[in-house]
Motif scaffolding. Structure first.
Motif, PDB file in Angstrom:
ATOM      1  N   ASP A  61      29.205  41.599  31.697  1.00  0.00           N
ATOM      2  CA  ASP A  61      29.939  42.657  31.955  1.00  0.00           C
ATOM      3  C   ASP A  61      29.615  43.441  33.013  1.00  0.00           C
ATOM      4  O   ASP A  61      30.341  43.750  33.677  1.00  0.00           O
ATOM      5  CB  ASP A  61      30.069  43.478  30.689  1.00  0.00           C
ATOM      6  CG  ASP A  61      30.581  42.582  29.252  1.00  0.00           C
ATOM      7  OD1 ASP A  61      31.357  41.532  29.773  1.00  0.00           O
ATOM      8  OD2 ASP A  61      30.564  42.911  28.300  1.00  0.00           O
ATOM      9  N   ARG A  64      30.297  41.555  36.333  1.00  0.00           N
ATOM     10  CA  ARG A  64      31.851  41.536  36.686  1.00  0.00           C
ATOM     11  C   ARG A  64      32.236  42.992  37.147  1.00  0.00           C
ATOM     12  O   ARG A  64      33.022  42.834  38.120  1.00  0.00           O
ATOM     13  CB  ARG A  64      32.638  41.369  35.155  1.00  0.00           C
ATOM     14  CG  ARG A  64      33.807  42.129  35.304  1.00  0.00           C
ATOM     15  CD  ARG A  64      34.380  41.822  33.863  1.00  0.00           C
ATOM     16  NE  ARG A  64      35.126  40.581  34.304  1.00  0.00           N
ATOM     17  CZ  ARG A  64      36.631  40.200  34.916  1.00  0.00           C
ATOM     18  NH1 ARG A  64      36.743  41.407  35.499  1.00  0.00           N
ATOM     19  NH2 ARG A  64      36.944  39.218  35.036  1.00  0.00           N
ATOM     20  N   MET A 113      29.952  51.429  29.932  1.00  0.00           N
ATOM     21  CA  MET A 113      29.954  50.103  29.463  1.00  0.00           C
ATOM     22  C   MET A 113      28.370  50.301  28.420  1.00  0.00           C
ATOM     23  O   MET A 113      28.142  49.133  27.676  1.00  0.00           O
ATOM     24  CB  MET A 113      29.824  48.958  30.369  1.00  0.00           C
ATOM     25  CG  MET A 113      31.015  48.799  31.362  1.00  0.00           C
ATOM     26  SD  MET A 113      30.690  47.885  32.924  1.00  0.00           S
ATOM     27  CE  MET A 113      30.417  46.291  31.942  1.00  0.00           C
ATOM     28  N   SER A 369      36.779  37.079  26.537  1.00  0.00           N
ATOM     29  CA  SER A 369      37.274  38.298  26.196  1.00  0.00           C
ATOM     30  C   SER A 369      38.861  38.454  26.798  1.00  0.00           C
ATOM     31  O   SER A 369      39.537  39.244  26.556  1.00  0.00           O
ATOM     32  CB  SER A 369      36.457  39.334  26.863  1.00  0.00           C
ATOM     33  OG  SER A 369      36.314  39.007  28.450  1.00  0.00           O
TER      34      SER A 369
END
Length: 458
Positions: A61, A64, A113, A369
């Motif tokens: 994540d 990304r 996050m 996801s």
């Protein structure tokens, strides 16, 4: 009051640090969980350090998000976790000098996050956050070459993610663009954020453009199917022996196929050492960590670095979700095959003749996801703008007839004719490096080669 997301000019000062301090190692998810040392000159690496509680797939994540902000990871990265706490360092630079990185916004996104500081089991069952709200952005303006990419560039800078586009051209040469978008900042419901978006579009594209943002009630991405012949060509694993390609491109594909993947269970009593040596490509770390996340593989320690010949060396100490080493040869083969596929085909490109029309298809894998690869549509529109090719319409759909779902971007091209030597379609089987997409393509399809090459520079 400055627009939402505006970054202070002070961020451009040499060696500026965002975050940091004595509490950096003490407060998970706090102000100092993310520390950035922003480079003081073009071409120098900026350093991003994340120090926070761990959770399943966090490394993927983080990569990304870094890619979404137009950055590329340069000399490497270090990842370390004890199952409760992780420490990650990335060395990054903007992909192109024209990209204006909103460092403060990136820091805020990365901090959001980071999990809160509370006890948690290593790699519990993944729970996905609720879906983002979809909005409809309506633009009405005079048509011109490159308009779609210019809009895409602005939306990317504003952290607005495009999920579907509808383009209509009127007889008098005007265009109506409908963008179904989500907001990475989750602020598009506010009047200030909507005004910032429309103001930036008008300031960049000219006062003749009109802009409106509405709530997209009931929007769904939608699934699609492809004709069997197109699907087989687009998603085939290897190039056929009969495919013709330029000598330099064929040599590059052979170089890519030399990637080595080794499993070693002798060095650690608790972990399997996964060693990868392969040609570098855009988003390689993201591709590897996404594969680990989707296969429920835990990464306890990882180190990524580059050599001067354009290769990456990766060492990962990993184990299965049940905490055991990966000893079964069949499981090793499955993981190795998945990684090789990502290295050879991180993206797939095809040009298709449909009667008088020509379509460009670009496919990329979808995470479990539901998220696709960052900035693919940005790169595709940039390539077509650079080649002077206009886009008549765009479809973005999810293709679900494979083991792994794929997002397929279908762009109908205007005023463009392509000779495919009697064939109805031409595979471009694209892959990316830090400098260019290397394409294996038939020698008579030079336009396809040009599109694939330019895609890398967006």
């Amino acid at each position: 009051m400055p627009p939402v997301g505006e970054v202070a000019a002070a961020e451009a000062r040499s060696g500026m640090v965002l975050g940091g301090g004595a509490a950096a190692a003490a407060v998970g998810g706090g102000e100092d969980a993310v520390v950035m040392q922003v480079a003081g000159a073009e071409g120098q690496d900026s350093v991003i350090t994340i120090n926070c509680p761990d959770q399943a797939g966090l490394g993927c994540d983080l990569c990304r998000t870094i890619l979404e902000f137009g950055l590329r990871i340069t000399r490497g990265a270090d990842v370390s976790t004890d199952g409760q706490w992780c420490f990650v360092v990335f060395w990054v630079v903007p992909r192109t000098p024209s990209i204006k990185v909103r460092w403060a916004n990136l820091k805020n996104r990365l901090m959001s996050m980071c999990p809160s500081n509370y006890p948690m089991t290593f790699y519990p069952e993944i729970t996905q956050p609720g879906p983002s709200q979809f909005y409809l952005l309506k633009l009405f303006s005079a048509d011109r070459k490159g308009l779609l990419h210019d809009v895409t560039h602005i939306l990317s800078e504003l952290e607005l993610i495009i999920h579907r586009v509808k383009v209509s051209t009127t007889p008098d040469g005007r265009v109506i663009d409908l963008f179904f978008i989500t907001d990475g900042m989750e602020l598009l419901h506010t009047k200030e954020r909507q005004e910032e978006t429309c103001s930036m579009l008008i300031a960049t594209l000219g006062p003749s453009i009109s802009c409106e943002i509405l709530l997209a009630e009931g929007f769904q991405q939608g699934f699609s199917s492809l004709p069997p012949t197109i699907s087989e060509e687009l998603f085939r694993l290897e190039l056929a022996d009969g495919d013709n390609c330029s000598r330099s491109i064929c040599a590059e594909m052979k170089r890519v196929q030399k990637a080595t993947i080794n499993f070693d269970n002798t060095l650690s009593p608790a972990h399997t050492l996964l060693q990868i040596n392969c040609a570098d490509q855009k988003g390689l770390l993201y591709d590897i960590l996404r594969t680990m996340k989707d296969c429920s593989i835990q990464v306890t320690y990882g180190r990524f670095w580059s050599d001067k010949k354009g290769f990456r060396e990766v060492d990962l100490f990993i184990k299965q979700a049940d905490g055991k080493k990966i000893i079964d040869p069949e499981k090793q083969d499955v993981l190795s095959s998945r990684l090789r596929s990502e290295m050879l085909h991180p993206l797939r490109v095809m040009i298709v003749n449909r009667g008088p029309d020509v379509e460009l298809l670009v496919a990329n894998p979808v995470e479990l996801s539901g998220k696709g690869r960052p900035r693919v549509f940005y790169d595709a529109t940039f390539a077509l703008k650079a080649l002077g090719i206009c886009i008549f319409s765009v479809r973005i759909t999810e293709y679900s007839e494979r083991v792994q779902n794929e997002f397929v971007f279908t762009l109908l091209l205007m005023h463009f004719r392509l000779k495919l030597g009697g064939r109805q379609h031409q595979s471009v089987n694209g892959r990316s490096t830090d400098s260019s997409w290397m394409i294996a393509v038939s020698s008579h399809c030079q336009t396809a080669l040009s599109i694939g090459t330019v895609l890398s520079t967006g």
